[in-house]
Design an enzyme around this catalytic site. Structure first.
Site, PDB file in Angstrom:
ATOM      1  N   CYS A   1      -9.673  17.958  15.495  1.00  0.00           N
ATOM      2  CA  CYS A   1      -9.439  19.331  15.043  1.00  0.00           C
ATOM      3  C   CYS A   1      -8.671  20.146  16.071  1.00  0.00           C
ATOM      4  O   CYS A   1      -7.876  21.022  15.723  1.00  0.00           O
ATOM      5  CB  CYS A   1     -10.762  20.007  14.703  1.00  0.00           C
ATOM      6  SG  CYS A   1     -11.939  20.067  16.087  1.00  0.00           S
TER       7      CYS A   1
ATOM      8  N   GLN B   1      -7.605  15.938   8.852  1.00  0.00           N
ATOM      9  CA  GLN B   1      -7.804  15.165  10.073  1.00  0.00           C
ATOM     10  C   GLN B   1      -8.513  13.848   9.824  1.00  0.00           C
ATOM     11  O   GLN B   1      -8.548  12.982  10.707  1.00  0.00           O
ATOM     12  CB  GLN B   1      -8.598  15.989  11.094  1.00  0.00           C
ATOM     13  CG  GLN B   1     -10.062  16.200  10.700  1.00  0.00           C
ATOM     14  CD  GLN B   1     -10.784  17.163  11.615  1.00  0.00           C
ATOM     15  OE1 GLN B   1     -10.439  18.338  11.691  1.00  0.00           O
ATOM     16  NE2 GLN B   1     -11.800  16.675  12.306  1.00  0.00           N
TER      17      GLN B   1
ATOM     18  N   HIS C   1     -15.881  23.247  16.615  1.00  0.00           N
ATOM     19  CA  HIS C   1     -14.791  22.956  15.692  1.00  0.00           C
ATOM     20  C   HIS C   1     -13.641  23.921  15.942  1.00  0.00           C
ATOM     21  O   HIS C   1     -13.838  25.133  16.022  1.00  0.00           O
ATOM     22  CB  HIS C   1     -15.287  23.095  14.253  1.00  0.00           C
ATOM     23  CG  HIS C   1     -14.305  22.628  13.217  1.00  0.00           C
ATOM     24  ND1 HIS C   1     -13.600  21.452  13.322  1.00  0.00           N
ATOM     25  CD2 HIS C   1     -13.914  23.199  12.034  1.00  0.00           C
ATOM     26  CE1 HIS C   1     -12.823  21.306  12.250  1.00  0.00           C
ATOM     27  NE2 HIS C   1     -12.988  22.345  11.475  1.00  0.00           N
TER      28      HIS C   1
END
Length: 471
Positions: free
Chosen positions: A282, A276, A418
């Site tokens: 993410c 990324q 995340h």
């Protein structure tokens, strides 16, 4: 090697920096957005006051014969909430003094088995204008030392440790720069990165000492970043803002129990690890990974799908500033599908939406939310494909390999930041794990994968499990 030859003059110049204060605390902002919790360094005056306060209150309420004091500072945050609310994580160990003695004059036991170290989390509410300080919460548990290797060794929290092996540190930093092709603008910036690198080595060692699994922590490509830099460039703060989440319909339960182990990489449903970059996207990688697996299971073709399409065209999320898988599914349905990575390639920054329905390679019909029971998640995954999940990335910045198992008090399951892809599960030497495909490149962790302990809802891995549905 060209990078090595270019970085060496900077390294030699940093010897002076090592003498001038490598051990000093890094400058950090005192306050973030209003009401947000901000990480503190040990030198913060209010933190020192709060630490002395919790020592006194702990000893006042303890039935132990000997006084205890802070032997290791782990972490701390403060938050403006009608005063200042401190959350402190520390280790407390026995001193050689009984309770009739002044605590500040007491030394620790030299024998590690007599320290009886506990890891404690305290919450303190300080209202300066009322001159009141209150202990809101105290939670302690014995520090694990399964190997008997002396992890109760104490450190002073009151100041930085002297730098004894500066040449060894400089050599480590040089190797780090060469391995990860790091270039800095000048000696001042390189000196700053070396100081951060030094602090991060100590943080990684604390993670190593406190991990309950088989993980190895140490130098990674993120070792020259402060915690704030790492969070802002690679993580996703929107995931923990639960009021923003769009409810999904529940997934039907799996038809049978979970097999002992399963890995969709072995069955062709997982594309190669992606990167990324310095973009908090993410969420897009987690969702496309899930849809790649779903499309493979329905149509027999594994396609690498476009995350950039979501970064550019998903009006519900915030591109590199974060997003939610639930929003991404809805955006894909509204757009009409996803293009392939080849047709809409990744740039790592938001640009004008260039989506065209003529290039749609896959579509989805809806999306579902899975159970929060890990056994049911495993059964559903084995039966239906890789799962989009999110977790608290506390232990991930310095993770190298093995099964990571941070203590719950360090890896709050509600503070997820995340999004990743759950591709399988199993055991290593009797330790159950989740196999997690990350989006930080294949030079992260184990060929781009992170392995997390399975069975204790570690780091909130069970809190946001979802999948697209393709009919």
């Amino acid at each position: 090697m060209e990078v090595g030859s270019r970085c060496c003059p900077l390294i030699l110049g940093l010897v002076v920096a090592s003498v001038l204060g490598l051990g000093e605390d890094l400058d950090r902002p005192l306050f973030g957005p209003p009401g947000s919790a901000v990480r503190l360094h040990e030198s913060d005056p209010g933190l020192r006051k709060a630490l002395l306060f919790v020592e006194e209150r702990y000893n006042r309420g303890s039935n132990a014969v000997h006084l205890r004091k802070v032997s290791r500072f782990v972490s701390a945050t403060k938050q403006l909430v009608k005063g200042i609310r401190y959350t402190l994580t520390v280790e407390l160990s026995n001193t050689q003094c009984k309770k009739v003695t002044m605590l500040r004059t007491c030394g620790f036991y030299p024998e590690s088995h007599k320290l009886q170290t506990e890891v404690c989390v305290f919450e303190v509410w300080d209202i300066p204008w009322q001159n009141t300080t209150t202990l809101v919460k105290q939670k302690c548990q014995p520090k694990a030392d399964p190997e008997g290797e002396g992890t109760n060794k104490v450190e002073s929290w009151s100041g930085s440790q002297p730098l004894e092996e500066s040449l060894e540190l400089l050599d480590q930093f040089k190797q780090f720069m060469v391995k990860y092709d790091k270039m800095y603008s000048g000696q001042e910036e390189a000196s700053r990165r070396l100081r951060i690198f030094h602090e991060n080595l100590k943080t990684a060692q604390k993670l190593q000492d406190l991990d309950q699994g088989s993980a190895e922590y140490g130098v990674t490509k993120f070792s020259d970043l402060t915690e704030e830099e790492f969070r802002s460039k690679y993580l996703n703060p929107l995931l923990s803002q639960w009021s923003l989440h769009r409810p999904l319909k529940p997934a039907p339960p799996a038809k049978g129990p979970a097999p002992d182990r399963w890995d969709w990489r072995d069955h062709g449903a997982v594309s190669s690890v992606k990167n990324q970059g310095m973009c908090g996207s993410c969420w897009a990688f987690s969702v496309t990974g899930n849809i790649e697996g779903q499309w493979f299971l329905k149509n027999g073709a594994l396609l690498s799908l476009s995350e950039q399409e979501l970064v550019d065209c998903d009006g519900l999320d915030q591109a590199c500033r974060g997003g939610l898988p639930s929003n991404a599914y809805q955006a894909i349905e509204k757009l009409g599908g996803l293009e392939t990575e080849t047709d809409y390639s990744y740039t790592g920054h938001k640009q004008k939406c260039d989506f065209t329905d003529k290039k749609v390679a896959v579509y989805i019909n809806s999306s579902v939310e899975l159970s929060k029971d890990e056994k049911e998640i495993a059964a559903w995954l084995a039966e239906n494909g890789p799962v989009s999940v999110a977790l608290n990335a506390f232990a991930m910045q310095f993770y190298k390999k093995g099964v990571s198992h941070p203590w719950k008090i360090f890896c709050n399951p509600w503070m997820i930041d995340h999004a990743v892809l759950l591709v399988g599960y199993g055991e290593r030497n009797g330790v159950p794990f989740w196999a997690i495909k990350n989006s930080w490149g294949d030079d992260y962790g184990e060929q781009g994968y992170y392995y997390l302990y399975r069975g204790s809802n570690a780091c909130g891995i069970n809190r946001m499990c979802s999948s697209a549905v393709i009919n």
